[in-house]
Design an enzyme around this catalytic site. Sequence first.
Site: not given
Lengths: 214, 548
Positions: B163-164, B442, B262, B135, B296-297, B251, B323, B101, B320, B247, B249, B72
């Site tokens: 690909s990324s 979890r 925006s 994941w 921090h994870h 963002y 924003k 293009d 943040t 991390h 990721e 998931h």
Amino acid sequence: MSTAMEPVTGHGPETPEAHHRRGMDPALLGMLLFIASEIMFFAALFGVYFNVRATAPVWPPEGTEFISWQGSGLFGLGISVLITIILVASSFTMQWATSRIRKGDRTGMNRALMLTLILGVTFLGLMMYEYYTLVSHDDFGVNSGVYGSLFYVMTGFHGAHVLGGIVGIAVVLARGLRGQFSKEHHVAVEAVHYYWHFVDVVWIFLFLTIYVLR
Amino acid sequence: MAHPHAPTYRRSWIYEWITTVDHKKIGIMYMVTAFVCFLIGGILALVIRTELAAPGLQFVTAEQYNSVFGLHAINMIFLFVMPMFTGLGNYIVPIQVGAADMAFPRVNALSFWVFLGGAIIIEMSFLFGGSPTGWTLYAPLSTRQPETGVDLMVLGLIMTGISSILGSINFLVTIFRLRAPGMTLLRMPMFCWAQLVTAVLLLFSVPVVTAGLVMIFIDRNYGGGFFEPSLGGNPILWQHVFWFFGHPEVYILILPAFGIISEILPVFSRKPLFGYRAFVFATASIGALGFTVWAHHMFTTGAVYLPFFSFFTFLIAVPTGIKFFNWLATMWRGKLTFDTPMLYACGFIALFLIGGLDGAFLAVVPFDFMVQDTYWVVSHIHYVLVAGAMFSIFAALFYWFPKMTGRRLNERSGKVQFWLLFIGTNLTFFPQHMLGLDGMIRRVADYSANAGWSELNLLSTIGAFFIAASVLPFMWNVFATLRGPVNAGDDPWDGYTLEWATTSPPPVYNFDHLPPIHSERPVFDLKHGGGGHAPIAAAPALPAGTAE
């Protein structure tokens, strides 16, 4: 609905060529960005290496022998020293090829590319030979503890990048033999030469880290 | 037209799409693939919530559950949100910067096909024993699992990562080298800025996790010892490698959302974006700070220096917050209209704030120790990803659908969908705050009937079905609209940025003529006069009878 759009600009239809007359060629910028991501890839490998090394009580771990730059070969040097010399030399020949075509000398570029290709293939061949001796004589493989894993993954991925560079040089050489490059138009040569220098610099760090630093 | 035409011959539409290098078609292929994976991930989410609706194992076994929650997450993160933003960026960024293009159209096509291959391999992992690793693929769980599914998962992730990387190089070169005359970096739409920073994050973080995934693959298949303590390796090392990517990721998953919001808020507030430059620098600094907080994870591993990572995590709240301030100031005293894109943008602001504040809680080390691996974290990540990324994706789809197809999605259906999704999101994920604080862990398929968690879990499950129900009107809406008439016109929202200066859908080469670009709102300037520039040829600000 929007208001009527007048043909307001002086420039013609938007073609990719119209945009980038000044500044770096997009292909070259693309190659530099690709190299940036490759640097991060190797940075991860080096990071893992130094993390494992820093936390190990002895280095290399017990039961494995340090693979030194010294060896039983010529002048008491290992293969690693020989292939380092070869790869550094190939960087010079690659630079020579680029400087030739920048002056418009196609034949000189082709000769230098040919030499670089030979040096690159020799590097890979000798590296395979080193692998062969390590696996068959010293029984040292990727499953020989974390030291074996690190050795083969770091040098192996570098070898894969050398192979990629060889393919690039071969393509550029084939195009050069067909006379497709000129003083003004040789962005592919420039891009491959960036990449080849990158592969060379990474090897110098790998050589110092793996074979020299004890 | 009396032009002599080159002889044309008919090719099947399948051949056209498979061989296309047009950034718009590739973008649409990304979006369609992402939506299919979204449906798969959504069904897996329903499996999870159905199992957790009541104590006891009724629906799936514990082993199946372990594979389901991991797949998931992988589906939603790597195969839905990321490619959806890549697809939107593919379609919109070249047009917004006034290019014909992407910089490397064929590499662009390669990126998509490599991604599709990776996505198929990842989905196939479920058929080969699944990947019961979450994941995060934590070692040694991932290195010791015997199932082939984990290998497929690793290979698929490596492919989507390649690909990324190719895609981000393409975005960066397009933005740096193909901008139209007058389109300086500080006149670029915020969506392009967001994609720019996202591409930088991808470029520097994905190779790191690719190296780590290769190591997992070698540990699993060739007796490697990277993450195996008995061979001298270190399992915590995988967490460092993973979160150094993981991390940035998060963002990567949210900066394009910020960009979309925006774009939409100014148009539907009839005002320019408040503090454009502050917004640019906030985006860039979120990107830079994203590389300083990975551990921090890992607070509870005891292997990281807590004050450093706690401090930088708090620091991210500053850009943040800038924003949020700018968004609210953009709406302040604007002439707000609540079309569906704007509804989603407002929902985003309200709910992302909750998710963001949850994140600031987690930066507090003692609190993090308390709620590590509980449903509080689940609630946090879903408030930022569902209410953040997913809301912004629907906002973007409603906003740009007219540009892509020439047709406007049905507003009434869109509003029904929004309220179903809004209610469902809160119903599903707010109770999980309480469950987490109460200690529910979890990634576990069951909980005790005596724990007092049954009611909140049932509530959460009902909410999940609200979310699922909200997708149905959207699918019907797209289907019905595509069969309907071309009714949108070129500029249905009275937009500001260059994509509204061309036809809907744009021609293959995007623009016949570009308006002059003197500000970050060139199309607004053209229509209404602005940025100190009179409208061209003294045209009336608006043709008579055109309501604002």
